[in-house]
Scaffold this active site. Sequence first.
Site, short mmCIF file in Angstrom:
data_model
loop_
_atom_site.label_atom_id
_atom_site.label_comp_id
_atom_site.label_asym_id
_atom_site.label_seq_id
_atom_site.Cartn_x
_atom_site.Cartn_y
_atom_site.Cartn_z
N ASP A 43 1.00 2.61 3.74
CA ASP A 43 0.12 3.68 3.27
C ASP A 43 0.93 4.98 3.10
O ASP A 43 0.47 6.07 3.45
CB ASP A 43 -1.06 3.90 4.21
N HIS B 71 0.83 -1.21 0.00
CA HIS B 71 0.00 0.00 0.00
C HIS B 71 0.87 1.26 0.00
O HIS B 71 1.26 1.76 1.05
CB HIS B 71 -0.88 -0.02 1.26
N LEU C 1 2.42 6.62 -4.97
CA LEU C 1 3.59 7.17 -5.65
C LEU C 1 3.27 8.43 -6.46
O LEU C 1 4.17 9.04 -7.03
CB LEU C 1 4.23 6.11 -6.54
#
Length: 448
Positions: free
Chosen positions: A308, A60, A63
């Site tokens: 995340d 997760h 980008l």
Amino acid sequence: MTTARLIQGADLAGAGVGDLLLVDGVLAAAGAGAAEQAPAGTQRVDASGLVALPGLVDLHVHLREPGREDAETVETGSRAAAAGGFTAVLAMANTNPVTDTAEKAEHVADLGRRAGLVDVHPVGAVSKRLAGEELAELGLMARSVARVRVFSDDGKCVHDARLMRRALEYLRGVDGVISQHSQDPRLADGTACCHEGEVSGRLGLPGWPQVAEETVIARDAMLAKHTGGRVHVAHVTTAGGVDVVRWAKSQGIRMTAEVTPHHLALTTDLLTGFDPVFKVNPPLRPDEHVQALREALADGTIDAVATDHAPHATHDKEHAFVDAAFGMLGLETALPVVHEVMVRSGLLDWADVARVMSSAPARIARLDELEGERRQGQGLVVGAPAHLTLFDPSAVWTVDRDASLSRSRNNPWHGRQLHGVVQATLRAGRLTHSLLPDLPAHTQEDRA
């Protein structure tokens, strides 16, 4: 030309001190006798006091490319990932444009190949444009060169039960999984930014009740049971959510779950200073939830740690708390945080860390089924691709956001001391990050 490295004297993921021989991108020998098998000209690396872990896999990450290259690019995010010990990452679909077609998924995968530091696997959107109205090109993305196996509208919940059911049914044929952002929008809308409770009331911040997470997890468990599909719970944050996942697993429902390092370590009390770096979705929770998450990761209810990683440009974070963007960095600090919170406390050992940060996420994303050097999560097994992370658990360092390899600076650990430093990362035997004097960061071979 044979390329060989002998990693000597490392703690092999808690299995005792030994050596690792890497030859032409493959783990050729491990443990006692590895040194005797080293060919002439082998580079020898002193890893005394270091822990050797299989390359980490992150289910997760955000980008930002395409669309928000001012916050992160695939290349800068890959550099941060390599510095954090990762050899593979899964890039979420909420880019601009959204990764909702095979062509867009292949573009993200190609950007990862060009960066050449970690395996970048695109996550496909569940719905077109993340609008929650019509299924995206699930089958085409799955059959594309990018070979998408994880699908998510992360940032938004797939809140329509019928759409979720259809997606689960469709993805059964390719053994795909839906990574769900569990947030009922009618219980916690886009303004909700603080765990609903005493702190949100005292600070006057819009509350994000835990039931908004738990009801979606419960619904999805029943949909997975009905369809036989696979659901993965992204960034679970509540004790009640853990209870639902535990129940689902006891029923044989195909449900897995992840937890972030920041939800394992930080609590909602940090919001009292209104620092927007601590604004994240789902929000930080009180200590009783943090303790439940730690216990669930230790007992296997939660399968994996995922960062995340959510970089943001400075101008998106420097606002009043309620107006600032959600999210924080995580790639470069994930392993030290897990070490500090879970290993130093005795809740996990190094074999467990290898499981929750490498083998389990690789299995969930089906990266363990890939061919050749793209296969991940095999562990320190002779014959497997030489994906390797060398970690110094004794090092103590102060996090400096300005030293980050990410393009963004929204780092919640800035100014804090953490225990443990990633000293080197190798993907298929190729050096992608190093702080070791015996393993210089840039050699001709590694630039090739």
